[in-house]
Design an enzyme around this catalytic site. Sequence first.
Site, PDB file in Angstrom:
ATOM      1  N   GLY A  45     -12.272 -27.154  26.949  1.00 50.54           N
ATOM      2  CA  GLY A  45     -11.875 -26.265  28.049  1.00 50.54           C
ATOM      3  C   GLY A  45     -12.965 -25.392  28.617  1.00 50.54           C
ATOM      4  O   GLY A  45     -12.862 -24.903  29.738  1.00 50.54           O
ATOM      5  N   CYS A  75      -3.927 -34.001  26.635  1.00 53.61           N
ATOM      6  CA  CYS A  75      -4.827 -32.869  26.814  1.00 53.61           C
ATOM      7  C   CYS A  75      -4.817 -32.513  28.300  1.00 53.61           C
ATOM      8  O   CYS A  75      -5.195 -33.341  29.144  1.00 53.61           O
ATOM      9  CB  CYS A  75      -6.229 -33.285  26.371  1.00 53.61           C
ATOM     10  SG  CYS A  75      -7.504 -32.043  26.636  1.00 53.61           S
ATOM     11  N   CYS A 184      -1.719 -25.877  27.614  1.00 48.10           N
ATOM     12  CA  CYS A 184      -2.726 -26.531  26.767  1.00 48.10           C
ATOM     13  C   CYS A 184      -1.968 -27.025  25.544  1.00 48.10           C
ATOM     14  O   CYS A 184      -1.119 -26.301  25.001  1.00 48.10           O
ATOM     15  CB  CYS A 184      -3.803 -25.516  26.369  1.00 48.10           C
ATOM     16  SG  CYS A 184      -4.886 -26.082  25.038  1.00 48.10           S
ATOM     17  N   THR A 185      -2.279 -28.242  25.109  1.00 44.72           N
ATOM     18  CA  THR A 185      -1.460 -28.852  24.051  1.00 44.72           C
ATOM     19  C   THR A 185      -1.671 -28.204  22.676  1.00 44.72           C
ATOM     20  O   THR A 185      -0.901 -28.443  21.752  1.00 44.72           O
ATOM     21  CB  THR A 185      -1.721 -30.368  23.969  1.00 44.72           C
ATOM     22  OG1 THR A 185      -3.139 -30.593  23.790  1.00 44.72           O
ATOM     23  CG2 THR A 185      -1.270 -31.055  25.243  1.00 44.72           C
ATOM     24  N   HIS A 186      -2.688 -27.364  22.553  1.00 44.61           N
ATOM     25  CA  HIS A 186      -2.844 -26.622  21.302  1.00 44.61           C
ATOM     26  C   HIS A 186      -1.806 -25.497  21.180  1.00 44.61           C
ATOM     27  O   HIS A 186      -1.558 -24.991  20.085  1.00 44.61           O
ATOM     28  CB  HIS A 186      -4.240 -25.988  21.225  1.00 44.61           C
ATOM     29  CG  HIS A 186      -5.347 -26.943  20.865  1.00 44.61           C
ATOM     30  ND1 HIS A 186      -5.790 -27.925  21.713  1.00 44.61           N
ATOM     31  CD2 HIS A 186      -6.093 -27.060  19.729  1.00 44.61           C
ATOM     32  CE1 HIS A 186      -6.784 -28.597  21.127  1.00 44.61           C
ATOM     33  NE2 HIS A 186      -6.979 -28.090  19.923  1.00 44.61           N
TER      34      HIS A 186
HETATM   35  N1  DGL Z   1      -5.719 -29.300  24.134  1.00 45.93           N
HETATM   36  C1  DGL Z   1      -6.448 -29.243  25.326  1.00 45.93           C
HETATM   37  C2  DGL Z   1      -5.568 -29.032  26.552  1.00 45.93           C
HETATM   38  O1  DGL Z   1      -4.423 -29.412  26.548  1.00 45.93           O
HETATM   39  C3  DGL Z   1      -7.726 -28.469  25.440  1.00 45.93           C
HETATM   40  C4  DGL Z   1      -8.283 -27.668  24.353  1.00 45.93           C
HETATM   41  C5  DGL Z   1      -9.780 -27.527  24.421  1.00 45.93           C
HETATM   42  O2  DGL Z   1     -10.293 -26.585  25.066  1.00 45.93           O
HETATM   43  O3  DGL Z   1     -10.451 -28.377  23.827  1.00 45.93           O
HETATM   44  O4  DGL Z   1      -6.002 -28.524  27.561  1.00 45.93           O
END
Ligand code: DGL
Length: 253
Positions: A45, A75, A184-186
């Site tokens: 990101g 992502c 964001c998927t996190h």
């Molecule tokens: N999981 C990712 C998303 O959905 C990005 C996280 C990252 O910055 O690597 O945007």
Amino acid sequence: MPSRDASVGVFDSGHGGISVLRELIHRMPNEDFLYFGDSANAPYGTRETADVRRLTFAAARRLLDRGCKALVVACNTATSAAIDDLRAAYPALPVVGIEPALKPAVLAHDHVLVLATEMTLREEKFRRLLASYGGRAQIYQTPAPGIVEAVEAGDVDGPRLSAYLDRLLAPYRQVPIDAVVLGCTHFPFVREAILRSLGHPAALYDGGPGTARETCRRLEAAGLRSGRPGPGRVELTNSRPEAVAVSERLLHL
Ligand code: DGL
């Protein structure tokens, strides 16, 4: 033409895509899934767009070399950087991306906070989404790289994460935020911590379930849905092999 018994490839910069994989397994328990998390290169990101495009193509090739029949870009950041180019490069392959669930949030709420990565918020894909639906609600946006960092370290409710969220969300405590878009998927892994730091109830919007529905539709339309009885096989891989244990834990949270 790939076989309908091949795996569905799922990709993220790290562990975030596991939140989408959970939804995919829930919707299609008889499919095989091959997950690749690029934790060695996370976070995406805060990188340049061209850099994320290059990493996304490398990840896609890795999954396709293993014979995947479809690709889920789990992502938001990689989707905003590369989904159009990926579809152009692999026109015969179902390629599904995730984007912030802004539409359902603004259709149902007046004050919507979008949490995402810096790149997702600045890229054209999100700007277009905002132009289409932004007029319907008051929208606030903030990047939250500290959540990505915490989840990559396996922390979904520790004191450091709480302190970060308290700081990040302090300006929104006095605002009547009634919905938070987890862009964001996190972020779905830290739902409780987000709500606690926000200090008042809010509806949370996660693009994962919609992405799983869309993947199912695309596989059916292409005649690629597995006909085997479940449960399917789920294989987790990572560019930092020792990080697979964290993905494994998050998958079973
Ligand atoms: N999981 C990712 C998303 O959905 C990005 C996280 C990252 O910055 O690597 O945007």
